[in-house]
Write a protein that holds these residues in place. Structure first.
Motif, PDB file in Angstrom:
ATOM      1  N   LYS A  70       0.831  -1.203   0.000  1.00 50.16           N
ATOM      2  CA  LYS A  70       0.000   0.000   0.000  1.00 50.16           C
ATOM      3  C   LYS A  70       0.868   1.257   0.000  1.00 50.16           C
ATOM      4  CE  LYS A  70      -3.807   2.206   2.508  1.00 50.16           C
ATOM      5  NZ  LYS A  70      -4.705   2.126   3.694  1.00 50.16           N
ATOM      6  N   THR A  71       1.977   1.225   0.721  1.00 51.86           N
ATOM      7  CA  THR A  71       2.888   2.378   0.770  1.00 51.86           C
ATOM      8  C   THR A  71       3.528   2.630  -0.590  1.00 51.86           C
ATOM      9  OG1 THR A  71       3.371   1.896   3.102  1.00 51.86           O
ATOM     10  CG2 THR A  71       4.900   3.355   1.938  1.00 51.86           C
ATOM     11  N   ILE A  72       3.967   1.565  -1.248  1.00 50.60           N
ATOM     12  CA  ILE A  72       4.577   1.708  -2.575  1.00 50.60           C
ATOM     13  C   ILE A  72       3.553   2.234  -3.578  1.00 50.60           C
ATOM     14  CG2 ILE A  72       5.653   0.438  -4.470  1.00 50.60           C
ATOM     15  CD1 ILE A  72       6.769  -1.496  -2.296  1.00 50.60           C
ATOM     16  N   GLU A  73       2.315   1.749  -3.479  1.00 52.15           N
ATOM     17  CA  GLU A  73       1.245   2.237  -4.360  1.00 52.15           C
ATOM     18  C   GLU A  73       0.979   3.721  -4.110  1.00 52.15           C
ATOM     19  OE1 GLU A  73      -3.440   1.195  -5.420  1.00 52.15           O
ATOM     20  OE2 GLU A  73      -2.540   0.452  -3.578  1.00 52.15           O
ATOM     21  N   ARG A  74       0.954   4.124  -2.848  1.00 52.28           N
ATOM     22  CA  ARG A  74       0.718   5.519  -2.471  1.00 52.28           C
ATOM     23  C   ARG A  74       1.781   6.436  -3.079  1.00 52.28           C
ATOM     24  NH1 ARG A  74       2.843   8.513   1.926  1.00 52.28           N
ATOM     25  NH2 ARG A  74       1.446  10.088   2.818  1.00 52.28           N
ATOM     26  N   ILE A  75       3.023   5.970  -3.128  1.00 52.74           N
ATOM     27  CA  ILE A  75       4.107   6.771  -3.684  1.00 52.74           C
ATOM     28  C   ILE A  75       3.936   6.933  -5.193  1.00 52.74           C
ATOM     29  CG2 ILE A  75       6.601   6.813  -4.112  1.00 52.74           C
ATOM     30  CD1 ILE A  75       6.882   5.296  -1.392  1.00 52.74           C
ATOM     31  N   GLY A  76       3.477   5.870  -5.846  1.00 54.33           N
ATOM     32  CA  GLY A  76       3.243   5.974  -7.289  1.00 54.33           C
ATOM     33  C   GLY A  76       3.926   4.919  -8.138  1.00 54.33           C
ATOM     34  N   TYR A  77       4.559   3.937  -7.514  1.00 50.13           N
ATOM     35  CA  TYR A  77       5.181   2.855  -8.278  1.00 50.13           C
ATOM     36  C   TYR A  77       4.136   1.768  -8.530  1.00 50.13           C
ATOM     37  CZ  TYR A  77       9.705   5.049  -7.740  1.00 50.13           C
ATOM     38  OH  TYR A  77      10.749   5.941  -7.815  1.00 50.13           O
ATOM     39  N   THR A  78       3.385   1.952  -9.614  1.00 52.32           N
ATOM     40  CA  THR A  78       2.233   1.091  -9.909  1.00 52.32           C
ATOM     41  C   THR A  78       2.302   0.471 -11.300  1.00 52.32           C
ATOM     42  OG1 THR A  78       1.017   3.049 -10.663  1.00 52.32           O
ATOM     43  CG2 THR A  78       0.720   2.390  -8.365  1.00 52.32           C
ATOM     44  N   LYS A  79       3.424   0.617 -11.992  1.00 51.05           N
ATOM     45  CA  LYS A  79       3.541   0.084 -13.344  1.00 51.05           C
ATOM     46  C   LYS A  79       4.743  -0.851 -13.444  1.00 51.05           C
ATOM     47  CE  LYS A  79       1.619   4.300 -15.419  1.00 51.05           C
ATOM     48  NZ  LYS A  79       1.874   5.416 -16.374  1.00 51.05           N
ATOM     49  N   ALA A  80       4.538  -1.975 -14.118  1.00 54.21           N
ATOM     50  CA  ALA A  80       5.604  -2.968 -14.262  1.00 54.21           C
ATOM     51  C   ALA A  80       6.816  -2.393 -14.988  1.00 54.21           C
ATOM     52  CB  ALA A  80       5.072  -4.201 -14.996  1.00 54.21           C
ATOM     53  N   GLU A  81       6.599  -1.431 -15.875  1.00 53.75           N
ATOM     54  CA  GLU A  81       7.708  -0.852 -16.641  1.00 53.75           C
ATOM     55  C   GLU A  81       8.691  -0.094 -15.746  1.00 53.75           C
ATOM     56  OE1 GLU A  81       6.221   2.876 -18.953  1.00 53.75           O
ATOM     57  OE2 GLU A  81       4.464   1.642 -18.518  1.00 53.75           O
ATOM     58  N   TYR A  82       8.271   0.255 -14.519  1.00 51.51           N
ATOM     59  CA  TYR A  82       9.194   0.908 -13.594  1.00 51.51           C
ATOM     60  C   TYR A  82      10.207  -0.081 -13.013  1.00 51.51           C
ATOM     61  CZ  TYR A  82       5.729   4.735 -13.500  1.00 51.51           C
ATOM     62  OH  TYR A  82       4.871   5.757 -13.837  1.00 51.51           O
ATOM     63  N   MET A  83       9.989  -1.383 -13.224  1.00 48.84           N
ATOM     64  CA  MET A  83      10.836  -2.459 -12.678  1.00 48.84           C
ATOM     65  C   MET A  83      10.799  -2.491 -11.150  1.00 48.84           C
ATOM     66  SD  MET A  83      11.851  -3.864 -15.427  1.00 48.84           S
ATOM     67  CE  MET A  83      13.165  -4.954 -14.939  1.00 48.84           C
ATOM     68  N   PHE A  84       9.812  -1.850 -10.595  1.00 57.59           N
ATOM     69  CA  PHE A  84       9.562  -1.857  -9.145  1.00 57.59           C
ATOM     70  C   PHE A  84       8.137  -1.357  -8.975  1.00 57.59           C
ATOM     71  CE2 PHE A  84       9.360   0.098  -4.935  1.00 57.59           C
ATOM     72  CZ  PHE A  84       9.963  -0.869  -4.141  1.00 57.59           C
ATOM     73  N   ASP A  85       7.205  -2.271  -8.674  1.00 58.33           N
ATOM     74  CA  ASP A  85       5.820  -1.828  -8.526  1.00 58.33           C
ATOM     75  C   ASP A  85       5.154  -2.551  -7.372  1.00 58.33           C
ATOM     76  OD1 ASP A  85       3.535  -3.848  -9.749  1.00 58.33           O
ATOM     77  OD2 ASP A  85       5.510  -4.190 -10.624  1.00 58.33           O
ATOM     78  N   SER A  86       4.092  -1.939  -6.887  1.00 62.32           N
ATOM     79  CA  SER A  86       3.466  -2.373  -5.636  1.00 62.32           C
ATOM     80  C   SER A  86       2.889  -3.779  -5.698  1.00 62.32           C
ATOM     81  CB  SER A  86       2.362  -1.383  -5.251  1.00 62.32           C
ATOM     82  OG  SER A  86       1.367  -1.325  -6.260  1.00 62.32           O
ATOM     83  N   MET A  87       2.447  -4.214  -6.854  1.00 65.76           N
ATOM     84  CA  MET A  87       1.771  -5.505  -6.954  1.00 65.76           C
ATOM     85  C   MET A  87       2.731  -6.678  -7.116  1.00 65.76           C
ATOM     86  SD  MET A  87      -1.389  -4.904  -6.521  1.00 65.76           S
ATOM     87  CE  MET A  87      -2.087  -6.476  -7.045  1.00 65.76           C
TER      88      MET A  87
END
Length: 437
Positions: A70-87
């Protein structure tokens, strides 16, 4: 000869700040259920991976996976292309119980000092200066404002839709011969972004043209929507140097671009290099750790002294011995800016009499056993606005009977003060103590 001073800040998407926010989110989750939780939580983030380690003693039952994601999602890392995402990021947990040797010195009624002792030895600093409304160094205040504005624009999603979470800023202030800030000398902003303009073909020339077009657009947008919105117009002039993404494109960023660790941005967290820093980090530590709570209290002292008119600039140092409740020393340095007929040691003595710096008193004064820390983990622990809000808590009670132990979790709301150490509530007391009208 120019007199220049520079400070930097980083956004909530910077890898070190991602780590800080995860550590403080875990702390908040535990304090929400058990205000007496003892937490020392360290976080490492890297490509697709989060590692959490440390010492915890608590009655809380926290779903760490949920809190972290939830914290990572709140920050904005929500896309696989970032190579670091909340899911999809992997999470490794390695938390264990606090050492009983340390606990006996901190627990009230135990150890050599029967009061609640300091959670560690060390020195902490608080600083304030009459340069900005928040009594912070102008270079740091402006740096924070820049990256916070970038994050706000990104989350609103109306303009600059190419922005990604990672960003850094740096501001250099020019001072006159009397030490007063007169202008912004240099601004540096680096922001992560999408690959939003593609080359027309596979040639090197087409690639460079696309990169230049992206950088030109980012530069134009930042000069239009970011800098004028947060930097005082009177501090900018035609000579102000502005560097935007000076290394070129910044597509790879966040924990994929660089690993992040809790506590690596302590100067960003405090005063941007002005004053001093004791060396201890804040995030992931419960308030029994004076690295955090006493640093907040020292800031409160310095800010109230400056606001009351004792000095135009003030540094406060407090030092503790582990397990001992009262500080071993309190020092005040006004840098020759004192506005009262007192020496710095005399000011320090009055401060010692006026402010109770025992760990338990600090915790009680600012309500530090409440889950208030996640918001402090980005854009500075100091110089923020104190405010009271109603939040939800989930306290846990342990019921024991013939059938064994039962955990009962209830849902309650409570009014909680955030950034209480930024209040100017001691100004009347300080003025009275120093005879200031």
């Amino acid at each position: 000869m120019l007199r220049l001073f520079t400070s930097e800040s980083v956004s909530e998407g910077h890898p070190d700040k991602v780590a800080d926010q995860i550590s403080d989110a875990i702390l908040d989750a535990m304090l929400s259920q058990d205000p007496d939780s003892r937490v020392a939580c360290e976080t490492l983030v890297t490509t697709g991976q989060v590692v959490v380690a440390g010492e915890v003693t608590t009655n809380a039952f926290v779903d760490l996976q949920q809190v972290i994601r939830k914290t990572i999602e709140r920050i904005g890392y929500t896309k696989a292309e970032y190579m670091f995402d909340s899911m999809s990021c992997g999470i490794l947990e390695a938390l264990h119980q606090q050492s009983p040797d340390i606990a006996q010195g901190v627990n009230e009624g135990e150890g050599l000092d029967m009061e609640q002792g300091a959670g560690d030895q060390g020195m902490m600093f608080g600083y304030a200066v009459r340069e900005t409304p928040e009594y912070m160094p102008m270079s740091l205040a402006f740096s924070h404002r820049l990256v916070k504005k970038l994050a706000d624009i990104r989350k609103e999603g109306k303009i600059m839709t190419y922005l990604r979470p990672d960003a850094k800023s740096q501001v250099t202030i020019e001072y006159d011969e009397h030490g007063k800030p007169v202008r912004v000398h240099t601004i540096v902003i680096s922001t992560q972004h999408d690959d939003f303009i593609k080359p027309k073909n596979n040639t090197e020339a087409a690639r460079k043209a696309a990169e230049k077009a992206m950088l030109d657009q980012i530069s134009k947008d930042i000069k239009t929507h970011v800098i004028p919105a947060v930097i005082d117009a009177g501090m900018l002039d035609k000579k102000t140097v502005i560097h935007i993404n000076p290394t070129g494109i910044f597509i790879i960023g966040g924990p994929h671009g660089d690993s992040g660790l809790t506590g690596r941005k302590i100067i960003v967290d405090t005063y941007g290099g002005k004053g001093a820093h004791g060396g201890g980090a804040f995030s992931g530590k419960d308030p029994s750790k004076v690295d955090r709570s006493a640093a907040y209290a020292a800031r409160h002292i310095a800010k109230n002294l400056v606001a009351a008119g004792v000095a135009d600039e003030c540094l406060v140092q407090v030092a503790y011995a582990i397990g001992i409740s009262r500080p071993v020393s309190i020092m005040v340095n006004t840098y020759g800016t004192a506005l009262v007929a007192k020496s710095d040691p005399e000011i320090a003595q009055i401060v010692s009499d006026l402010f109770d710096m025992r760990p338990k008193a600090i915790v009680d004064r600012f309500g530090l056993k409440n889950p208030i820390y996640l918001e402090s983990a980005a854009y500075g622990h100091m110089g923020r606005n104190a405010e009271t809000r109603e939040i939800e808590l989930f306290p846990v009670k342990i019921k024991e009977d013939a059938k064994g132990r039962t955990e009962i979790r209830t849902r309650v709301t409570k009014k909680v003060k955030f950034f209480g150490w930024e209040e100017l509530d001691y100004v009347p007391k300080v003025k009275k103590a120093f005879g200031i009208r």
